[in-house]
Design a protein around this motif. Structure first.
Motif: not given
Length: 269
Positions: A32-42, A17-21, A91-96
């Motif tokens: 089974d295993k996901v190596d080191w990574h990071y996400h664009e958003n909090a 679901f894409h909401l505003d921000g 639940l991702e949250i954009q900086k804006e």
């Protein structure tokens, strides 16, 4: 190290679901295993079913159903999934969004595990809103999310430095939720007077003792809904309610739906 863009998680995505921000993603973990990574958003990770281990540079989190984690943006971590079905709600949250609605608040750096039952119940309500799929999704989700941050961010209320008995009491209330708990017993366990406990409890837990215990017991019940072999009566008794009727009243007062209705929502994919 791989960066995952908004809405990207390792596994099978059921719904997005894409909401505003704000971006909501319902994912079944299949790797089974996901190596080191990071996400664009909090973002928040809320485990609905199954188990997963998540580690970052400082600590590891063993996540069971009902576990809630918060990750600030670009926080490196890895995941290990044991055998079996595991489902997470993100639940991702954009900086804006933060800049516009919480401009004076400092969001915690890194990652943290959240055990506050009030916040967890709010996330179950957010998940419920995604299943209703009506025109009120965005204002309903945004309102619930702001309630969660109001509870979590210290500047939103007067902050008291926690004395040692607070951590011990929280541990007792979360680990022994099925037990019959009396004020006298709890006070003795944490070595303070019952009057002291009843007077100071709201300072540190931001609600009454009775309300906190009901929230803990209700929140625990969600983690058992995926076990189709358990009846609601069995779940009620295992979570410390005297009977199913008591469970239903408390559950509906906190969540707006009966346990059977909410269980049906959670089992949908």
């Amino acid at each position: 190290m791989e960066e995952l863009k908004a809405g990207s998680f390792f596994g099978q995505t059921n719904r997005t679901f894409h909401l505003d921000g704000i971006l909501l993603t319902d994912t079944e973990y299949t790797v089974d295993k996901v190596d080191w990574h990071y996400h664009e958003n909090a973002y928040f990770t809320f485990i609905l079913a199954g188990q997963i281990l998540e580690g970052n540079r400082k600590e590891k989190y063993h996540c069971a159903p009902g576990s809630l984690l918060f990750h600030n943006w670009q926080e490196p971590h890895y995941n290990i999934k044991p055998e079996g079905y595991t489902r997470g709600f993100h639940l991702e949250i954009q900086k804006e969004w933060f800049r516009e609605l919480l401009p004076d608040s400092e969001v915690a750096e890194g990652s943290m595990q959240i055990d506050n039952p009030t916040v967890k119940l709010l996330f179950y309500q957010i998940f419920k809103e995604t299943r209703l799929q009506d025109t009120l999704l965005y204002p309903a989700v945004e309102s619930l999310l702001l309630q969660a941050f109001t509870t979590l961010l210290p500047q939103e209320r007067k902050v008291y430095k926690n004395p040692p008995w607070v951590a011990r009491l929280k541990e007792l209330l979360h680990d022994r939720y099925p037990d019959t708990l009396s004020l006298k017993t709890l006070a003795a366990e944490v070595n303070i007077h019952p009057v002291h406990l009843s007077r100071d409890f709201p300072k540190y837990f931001h609600c009454s003792l009775g309300d906190y215990i009901r929230k803990v017991r209700t929140q625990k019940s969600f983690s058992l809904f995926y076990d189709k072999e358990r009846s609601l009566t069995e779940i009620a008794l295992q979570c410390g309610f005297s009977d199913q009727s008591h469970f239903t009243r408390s559950f509906k007062a906190l969540n707006g739906l009966t346990p059977s209705a909410f269980r049906k929502i959670m089992l949908e994919r």
